[in-house]
Each structure stands twice: as structure tokens, then as C-alpha cells.
Scaffold this motif. Structure first.
Motif, PDB file in Angstrom:
ATOM      1  N   UNK A  38       1.219  -1.023  -0.029  1.00  0.00           N
ATOM      2  CA  UNK A  38      -0.065   0.177  -0.450  1.00  0.00           C
ATOM      3  C   UNK A  38       0.525   1.699   0.089  1.00  0.00           C
ATOM      4  N   UNK A  39       1.858   1.731   0.431  1.00  0.00           N
ATOM      5  CA  UNK A  39       2.449   2.295   0.727  1.00  0.00           C
ATOM      6  C   UNK A  39       3.854   2.834   0.558  1.00  0.00           C
ATOM      7  N   UNK A  40       4.049   1.872  -0.535  1.00  0.00           N
ATOM      8  CA  UNK A  40       5.026   1.589  -1.394  1.00  0.00           C
ATOM      9  C   UNK A  40       4.878   2.567  -2.713  1.00  0.00           C
ATOM     10  N   UNK A  41       6.229   2.724  -3.261  1.00  0.00           N
ATOM     11  CA  UNK A  41       6.282   3.496  -4.691  1.00  0.00           C
ATOM     12  C   UNK A  41       7.226   3.257  -5.276  1.00  0.00           C
ATOM     13  N   UNK A  42       7.197   2.283  -6.330  1.00  0.00           N
ATOM     14  CA  UNK A  42       7.955   1.735  -7.275  1.00  0.00           C
ATOM     15  C   UNK A  42       8.269   3.244  -8.955  1.00  0.00           C
ATOM     16  N   UNK A  43       9.799   3.290  -8.885  1.00  0.00           N
ATOM     17  CA  UNK A  43       9.665   3.974  -9.856  1.00  0.00           C
ATOM     18  C   UNK A  43      10.451   2.862 -11.317  1.00  0.00           C
ATOM     19  N   UNK A  46      11.507   6.650 -14.762  1.00  0.00           N
ATOM     20  CA  UNK A  46      10.853   7.850 -14.466  1.00  0.00           C
ATOM     21  C   UNK A  46       9.605   8.250 -15.074  1.00  0.00           C
ATOM     22  N   UNK A  47       9.100   8.740 -15.042  1.00  0.00           N
ATOM     23  CA  UNK A  47       7.600   9.939 -16.000  1.00  0.00           C
ATOM     24  C   UNK A  47       8.463  10.666 -16.248  1.00  0.00           C
ATOM     25  N   UNK A  48       7.985  11.363 -17.288  1.00  0.00           N
ATOM     26  CA  UNK A  48       8.319  12.490 -18.267  1.00  0.00           C
ATOM     27  C   UNK A  48       7.337  13.698 -16.852  1.00  0.00           C
ATOM     28  N   UNK A  49       8.831  14.859 -17.577  1.00  0.00           N
ATOM     29  CA  UNK A  49       8.182  16.100 -16.320  1.00  0.00           C
ATOM     30  C   UNK A  49       7.254  16.506 -16.840  1.00  0.00           C
ATOM     31  N   UNK A 183      -6.582   7.451 -18.970  1.00  0.00           N
ATOM     32  CA  UNK A 183      -6.114   8.592 -18.215  1.00  0.00           C
ATOM     33  C   UNK A 183      -6.481   9.981 -17.942  1.00  0.00           C
ATOM     34  N   UNK A 184      -5.582  10.368 -17.103  1.00  0.00           N
ATOM     35  CA  UNK A 184      -5.743  11.570 -16.422  1.00  0.00           C
ATOM     36  C   UNK A 184      -4.760  12.924 -16.913  1.00  0.00           C
ATOM     37  N   UNK A 185      -5.143  13.633 -16.668  1.00  0.00           N
ATOM     38  CA  UNK A 185      -4.075  14.885 -16.827  1.00  0.00           C
ATOM     39  C   UNK A 185      -2.737  14.784 -15.599  1.00  0.00           C
ATOM     40  N   UNK A 186      -2.498  14.424 -14.913  1.00  0.00           N
ATOM     41  CA  UNK A 186      -1.616  14.362 -14.000  1.00  0.00           C
ATOM     42  C   UNK A 186      -1.186  12.518 -13.770  1.00  0.00           C
ATOM     43  N   UNK A 187      -2.461  11.864 -14.299  1.00  0.00           N
ATOM     44  CA  UNK A 187      -1.435  10.492 -13.565  1.00  0.00           C
ATOM     45  C   UNK A 187      -2.624   9.363 -15.163  1.00  0.00           C
ATOM     46  N   UNK A 188      -2.212   7.977 -14.790  1.00  0.00           N
ATOM     47  CA  UNK A 188      -3.136   6.947 -15.519  1.00  0.00           C
ATOM     48  C   UNK A 188      -3.072   6.369 -14.595  1.00  0.00           C
ATOM     49  N   UNK A 189      -4.762   6.035 -14.417  1.00  0.00           N
ATOM     50  CA  UNK A 189      -4.594   4.937 -14.169  1.00  0.00           C
ATOM     51  C   UNK A 189      -5.048   3.138 -14.750  1.00  0.00           C
ATOM     52  N   UNK A 190      -4.074   2.083 -13.741  1.00  0.00           N
ATOM     53  CA  UNK A 190      -4.624   0.838 -14.550  1.00  0.00           C
ATOM     54  C   UNK A 190      -5.379  -0.468 -13.756  1.00  0.00           C
ATOM     55  N   UNK A 191      -6.001  -0.636 -14.377  1.00  0.00           N
ATOM     56  CA  UNK A 191      -6.890  -1.744 -13.597  1.00  0.00           C
ATOM     57  C   UNK A 191      -7.403  -3.015 -14.312  1.00  0.00           C
ATOM     58  N   UNK A 219      -7.167  -5.874  -9.486  1.00  0.00           N
ATOM     59  CA  UNK A 219      -6.105  -4.436  -9.498  1.00  0.00           C
ATOM     60  C   UNK A 219      -5.400  -3.685  -9.841  1.00  0.00           C
ATOM     61  N   UNK A 220      -5.081  -2.651  -8.905  1.00  0.00           N
ATOM     62  CA  UNK A 220      -5.320  -1.039  -9.156  1.00  0.00           C
ATOM     63  C   UNK A 220      -3.871  -0.413  -9.209  1.00  0.00           C
ATOM     64  N   UNK A 221      -3.208   0.636  -9.995  1.00  0.00           N
ATOM     65  CA  UNK A 221      -2.456   1.090  -9.574  1.00  0.00           C
ATOM     66  C   UNK A 221      -2.150   2.449 -10.669  1.00  0.00           C
ATOM     67  N   UNK A 222      -1.697   3.429 -10.180  1.00  0.00           N
ATOM     68  CA  UNK A 222      -1.402   5.154 -10.530  1.00  0.00           C
ATOM     69  C   UNK A 222      -0.182   4.998 -11.146  1.00  0.00           C
ATOM     70  N   UNK A 223      -0.043   5.716 -12.036  1.00  0.00           N
ATOM     71  CA  UNK A 223       1.321   5.917 -12.999  1.00  0.00           C
ATOM     72  C   UNK A 223       1.454   7.353 -12.819  1.00  0.00           C
ATOM     73  N   UNK A 224       2.275   8.216 -12.335  1.00  0.00           N
ATOM     74  CA  UNK A 224       2.535   9.573 -12.391  1.00  0.00           C
ATOM     75  C   UNK A 224       3.832  10.123 -12.008  1.00  0.00           C
ATOM     76  N   UNK A 225       3.886  10.770 -11.422  1.00  0.00           N
ATOM     77  CA  UNK A 225       5.615  11.708 -11.493  1.00  0.00           C
ATOM     78  C   UNK A 225       6.513  10.905 -10.854  1.00  0.00           C
TER      79      UNK A 225
END
Length: 295
Positions: A38-43, A46-49, A183-191, A219-225
Motif C-alpha cells: 500500500x505505501x510502496x512507490x516503485x519507480x 521515471x515519468x516525463x516531466x 488517462x487523467x491529466x496528471x496520472x494514468x490508472x491501470x486496472x 488490481x489498481x495502480x497509479x502511474x504518475x510523476x
């Protein structure tokens, strides 16, 4: 975005199951893959700026559905003919529209150069070929891939003027069914729907149809900055739909469509959940449809 109707999909799958070994099931039984935390952030890459730029028109599709692309064109993924033994390159697109001539196709060539293989055989079962695009030229593909002799799941992304990238996902499940890219403005959600580990006993013969009907988790994950961030979902049932409401909150619908016969022997749990910007989940609806057949 939804998968094809269950009745039409199951007819083709049943026919394929008779001619295809069970081990070729592209639901892809996977083992010994790290579980999401839950608290893990795996990069992983890197996502583009510029991920906060406005997405523009969004297209999502299953299979070879035309998708919104640059300059009002439509991007068409390759056609997959179930039952035919041919190798499919999911990035072999064609363009439609008045401005197709002179518009560049998305370039995923950087992935193969780095050893990523998203290709598959057309007679593999349960391939969902989940795509999403934006009118600014982003193209996303959510499926399994081979890399370094291992199979994993991830989101491939290409955008004009940049090398394509892969965001690898940590998955722990008996079987995994990619189904949504939001696809959202600041991230992408995969399900994805999954079959939880321990769902079947040691004597289970591996029937593809039973595996497909056995979907019982989300399963859900967010891909963002910050890269890939797993989203722990508190609800029950398979993933049916993800969307955002007027406030931008994530809305998740679980369960099989009520008209399906996939849960003849099991209750169909249909729930709706809302995730606020703070990450808090609230269940807004729940309905349990009894099994049609009882022992």
C-alpha cells in the motif's frame, strides 16, 4: 471501457480451448511475483516531466477499436484473428482520417531495443489488448511482456519525440486479466481483474473457462510523476469498470454484469466505490445477486 460481451467471448474461448493446450492460456498463471504494498512507490522508469499537461481527447479501446490520435486522426491497432497461429505485434498500427498522410505513427521501437517483447500469438486465450490514447499523441498499452527471460505485466507508453517507456507492475495472483487504462491529466490508472492465490486447490486441472470465471479480485495502480504506485482496493468482486466523477475522484465498479452466466454457481457481488483525492475509499452501493444454481 468494457470487454466484449461475455457470451460472444466465451463462444470463441470454448472453441479455442478444445484446440489449444491449457498451458497456453493467456490469462497467464503467474507465481513468485512480489505483491503490491500500500505505501510502496516503485519507480521502474521515471515519468516525463510534462505529465501534467492537458491530456486532450482520450480514446480507450479493446482489440482493434479505432482510437483518438494526433490531428484528429484515428489510430487502429492490429486485428487479431482468434484461432489463427500467427505472431501479433501489438504496436503495428495503421492510421485513419483525412490527416493520416503525413502523421507519424507512435514509435515503440525503443522497447525492443532494450529487450522488451509485448508480442503474442493470436491463438492465445484471454488476450484483452487494452489500449488508451490521447489527442496529444500519447499511446498506452497494458498487457504482459517478456524481458530477460521472465514474464511480467506493465504499461507501455509512447509519445511524439520521446523514446517509448515501460512501467512494470508488481503482481501477485493466480491469474491476471488487464482490462482498463484510465488517462487523467496528471496520472494514468491501470486496472485488472485477478484470480486470487488459493482460489483453486492443488487438484484443479487448470480449465481455462473456470479460471476466467474465477475472477474474484481487483488490481489498481497509479502511474504518475513518482512512478508506479499500487492502489489497495478494499472491495469485493472482479473489476468491471473504472472512471472519474465530476470532482475527479476515482470510481470503481465491481462484479459481473447482471446478464452474465459467469456466476451461475457463485453469488455475484456488485459494488461501487469512490476514492477521494486524499486516498480515502467510500462504498456507495452494494448488491449481491444469488447464484443461479445451488448444490
Amino acid at each position: 471501457m468494457r470487454l466484449p460481451t461475455l457470451s460472444s467471448l466465451m463462444v470463441s474461448l470454448l472453441a479455442l480451448a478444445l484446440a489449444t493446450p491449457l498451458l497456453s492460456c493467456a490469462a497467464e498463471v503467474i507465481d513468485e511475483v512480489p505483491a503490491p504494498v500500500a505505501s510502496q512507490v516503485e519507480t521502474t522508469e521515471s515519468v516525463r516531466e510534462d505529465t501534467t499537461r492537458t491530456a486532450g481527447t482520450i480514446g480507450t479501446g479493446y482489440g482493434d477499436s479505432p482510437l483518438a490520435y494526433l490531428g484528429g486522426t484515428a489510430l487502429v491497432p492490429p486485428t487479431v484473428n482468434p484461432g489463427e497461429d500467427e505472431r501479433i505485434d501489438p504496436f503495428h498500427f495503421r492510421l485513419e482520417g483525412e490527416r493520416a498522410e503525413g502523421t507519424s505513427l507512435p514509435d515503440f521501437s525503443a522497447l525492443s531495443k532494450r529487450g522488451y517483447d509485448f508480442g503474442f500469438r493470436s491463438d492465445e486465450l484471454y488476450r484483452s489488448s487494452v489500449y488508451a490514447t490521447s489527442s496529444r499523441g500519447d499511446v498506452y498499452y497494458f498487457e504482459s511482456f517478456g524481458h530477460g527471460g521472465k514474464r511480467s505485466y506493465g504499461l507501455a507508453h509512447a509519445a511524439p519525440g520521446k523514446d517509448a517507456e515501460v512501467f512494470e507492475l508488481s503482481v501477485k495472483a493466480y491469474a491476471f486479466f488487464p482490462s482498463h487504462v484510465l488517462v487523467r491529466d496528471d496520472d494514468v490508472i491501470v486496472g485488472a481483474s485477478l484470480v486470487k492465490e488459493g482460489t483453486f486447490g492443488d487438484d484443479f486441472p487448470g480449465c481455462p473457462i473456470s479460471i476466467f470465471h474465477g475472477q474474484n479480485g481487483v488490481f489498481l495502480a497509479s502511474i504518475g510523476p513518482r512512478g508506479v504506485t499500487p492502489i489497495v482496493f478494499p472491495g469485493e468482486g472482479r473489476l468491471d469498470e473504472i472512471s472519474t466523477d465530476a470532482s475527479g475522484a476515482l470510481v470503481v465498479q465491481t462484479g459481473w454484469p447482471e446478464e452474465t452466466d459467469a456466476t451461475s454457481y457463485e453469488p455475484n457481488v456488485r459494488e461501487t466505490w469512490r476514492r477521494s483525492a486524499s486516498g480515502a475509499w467510500t462504498r456507495t452501493a452494494r448488491k449481491v445477486i444469488p447464484a443461479a444454481i445451488t448444490n
